[in-house]
Design an enzyme around this catalytic site. Structure first.
Site, PDB file in Angstrom:
ATOM      1  N   GLY A  32       0.803  -1.219   0.000  1.00 47.55           N
ATOM      2  CA  GLY A  32       0.000   0.000   0.000  1.00 47.55           C
ATOM      3  C   GLY A  32       0.824   1.251   0.000  1.00 47.55           C
ATOM      4  N   PHE A  36       3.613   8.869   3.543  1.00 49.19           N
ATOM      5  CA  PHE A  36       4.928   9.384   3.140  1.00 49.19           C
ATOM      6  C   PHE A  36       5.606   8.538   2.090  1.00 49.19           C
ATOM      7  CE2 PHE A  36       4.538   9.384   7.829  1.00 49.19           C
ATOM      8  CZ  PHE A  36       4.041  10.673   7.951  1.00 49.19           C
ATOM      9  N   GLY A  37       4.927   7.621   1.500  1.00 49.69           N
ATOM     10  CA  GLY A  37       5.611   6.783   0.540  1.00 49.69           C
ATOM     11  C   GLY A  37       4.881   5.480   0.431  1.00 49.69           C
ATOM     12  N   VAL A  39       4.219   1.217   1.727  1.00 52.26           N
ATOM     13  CA  VAL A  39       4.270   0.240   2.803  1.00 52.26           C
ATOM     14  C   VAL A  39       4.436  -1.124   2.165  1.00 52.26           C
ATOM     15  CG1 VAL A  39       3.094  -0.726   4.811  1.00 52.26           C
ATOM     16  CG2 VAL A  39       2.669   1.653   4.155  1.00 52.26           C
ATOM     17  N   LYS A  59       7.475   0.632   6.469  1.00 55.77           N
ATOM     18  CA  LYS A  59       7.132   1.933   5.891  1.00 55.77           C
ATOM     19  C   LYS A  59       8.403   2.543   5.340  1.00 55.77           C
ATOM     20  CE  LYS A  59       3.449   3.755   8.305  1.00 55.77           C
ATOM     21  NZ  LYS A  59       2.970   4.897   9.012  1.00 55.77           N
ATOM     22  N   ASP A 172      -4.347  12.820   8.516  1.00 58.31           N
ATOM     23  CA  ASP A 172      -5.494  12.482   7.703  1.00 58.31           C
ATOM     24  C   ASP A 172      -6.260  11.317   8.321  1.00 58.31           C
ATOM     25  OD1 ASP A 172      -7.135  12.550   5.546  1.00 58.31           O
ATOM     26  OD2 ASP A 172      -5.701  11.703   4.124  1.00 58.31           O
TER      27      ASP A 172
HETATM   28  N1  ADE Z   1      -1.091  -1.262   5.144  1.00 61.03           N
HETATM   29  C1  ADE Z   1      -0.521  -0.160   5.615  1.00 61.03           C
HETATM   30  N2  ADE Z   1       0.062  -0.410   6.783  1.00 61.03           N
HETATM   31  C2  ADE Z   1      -0.136  -1.719   7.063  1.00 61.03           C
HETATM   32  C3  ADE Z   1       0.187  -2.576   8.147  1.00 61.03           C
HETATM   33  N3  ADE Z   1       0.858  -2.130   9.188  1.00 61.03           N
HETATM   34  N4  ADE Z   1      -0.226  -3.841   8.103  1.00 61.03           N
HETATM   35  C4  ADE Z   1      -0.918  -4.273   7.044  1.00 61.03           C
HETATM   36  N5  ADE Z   1      -1.270  -3.537   6.013  1.00 61.03           N
HETATM   37  C5  ADE Z   1      -0.879  -2.263   6.014  1.00 61.03           C
END
Ligand code: ADE
Length: 311
Positions: A32, A36-37, A39, A59, A172
């Site tokens: 995802g 900031f960028g 994941v 992240k 947000d």
């Molecule tokens: N998407 C964004 N952050 C996540 C996370 N910590 N675990 C699973 N999906 C995610």
């Protein structure tokens, strides 16, 4: 003034090293986009206080990202280091900061973001989340929905204690920035930004992201208002997203028009199938005067009570 009742992490948690060897982190796939960028899902070995390999969410900021994004992720990391774990706030597991790119390792949350989770609960073929008057099908009970609602308020309540002392703002707050874990527990993510809220740059960016998310805020247009109460407003929109099972706020309305209408006192009408009491809470969050909006701890209490009524 007295120090607010903030649950700082114990000293050993704040001073211990969160640093992990880059070679011990394996990025598996991008899952995802964060504030900031991106994941990624991956694994990490030799995490502080854990032996063996752990599945983690990583992240990161792209190497060519603006410096401000890197600073934001860095400040989110610094904030997380100071937080004592809370069940409804994403937990830090480690970081790689000694060289670029910066990696922040947090707990991997099984079911992904709440918005997707709600929409999936409608079943595979439902695409009616754009029409609030159609009562959505869902595999979730109203008790479960109330539980999501109070858990988010509880996590925000916890973060807002820090906010008072650290100017922590959530960039947000929206259903897409809440994750759903096993046993259907909600966890707030992307909450970092321990920067001065007076910073104009933030103000601008905040306004931009919220516009994108259609989380229109009257204060976003009013330079004088404190940032703090934006979150209570956003929370009202999250309640709307929950109660419409992933509905889109301000359906069929154009961004610019929404802003003007909100300033004139317009509020989203109650979708027919939404409970009166719940709608009233949303409306309380959308009061023009920030001071009159309910606090996150009030919201937590009220919604917990409602969960229990839904037995
Ligand atoms: N998407 C964004 N952050 C996540 C996370 N910590 N675990 C699973 N999906 C995610």
């Amino acid at each position: 003034s007295p120090v607010p009742n903030v649950e700082y992490a114990p000293l050993d948690m704040r001073t211990r090293s969160w640093e992990v060897e880059r070679n011990d982190v394996k990025v598996e796939k991008i899952i995802g986009k964060g504030a900031f960028g991106q994941v990624a899902k991956g694994t990490a070995k030799n995490l502080p206080l854990r032996s063996g390999a752990t599945i983690v969410a990583i992240k990161m900021v792209k190497a060519n990202a603006p410096e401000s994004d890197k600073r934001d992720l860095k400040s989110e990391l610094e904030l997380m280091k100071t937080l004592k774990p809370h069940p409804n706030v994403i937990k830090l597991l480690g970081c790689v900061t000694e060289s670029e790119p910066l990696l922040v390792l947090v707990e991997y949350v099984l079911y992904g973001d709440l918005l997707g989770y709600l929409r999936k609960s409608r079943g595979l073929n439902d695409t009616y989340y754009k029409d609030p008057d159609i009562k959505p099908k869902t595999s979730l009970t109203s008790r479960q929905l109330m539980k999501f609602a109070w858990q988010i308020a509880d996590g925000m309540s916890y973060l807002s204690l820090r906010k008072a002392s650290l100017s922590v703002v959530h960039r947000d707050l929206a259903a897409r920035n809440v994750l759903v874990g096993e046993t259907e527990i909600c966890k707030i993510t992307d909450f970092g930004m321990a920067r001065d809220v007076q910073d104009e740059n933030i103000y601008e960016r905040k306004t931009k992201t919220t516009l994108q998310g259609r989380q229109l805020l009257t204060e976003a247009l009013d330079q004088d208002t404190k940032h703090v109460s934006l979150l209570e407003w956003s929370y009202g929109v999250v309640l709307y997203e929950i109660s419409t099972i992933g509905g889109s706020p301000y359906p069929r309305m154009e961004g610019r028009k929404i802003a003007t209408l909100l300033q004139q006192g317009y509020r989203m009408p109650k979708p027919e199938h939404v409970d009166n009491e719940l709608y009233q809470i949303m409306m309380n969050c959308w009061q023009s005067e920030p001071e009159t909006r309910p606090s996150f701890s009030d919201l937590t209490q009220q919604l917990k009570h409602m969960e229990n009524q839904h037995k």
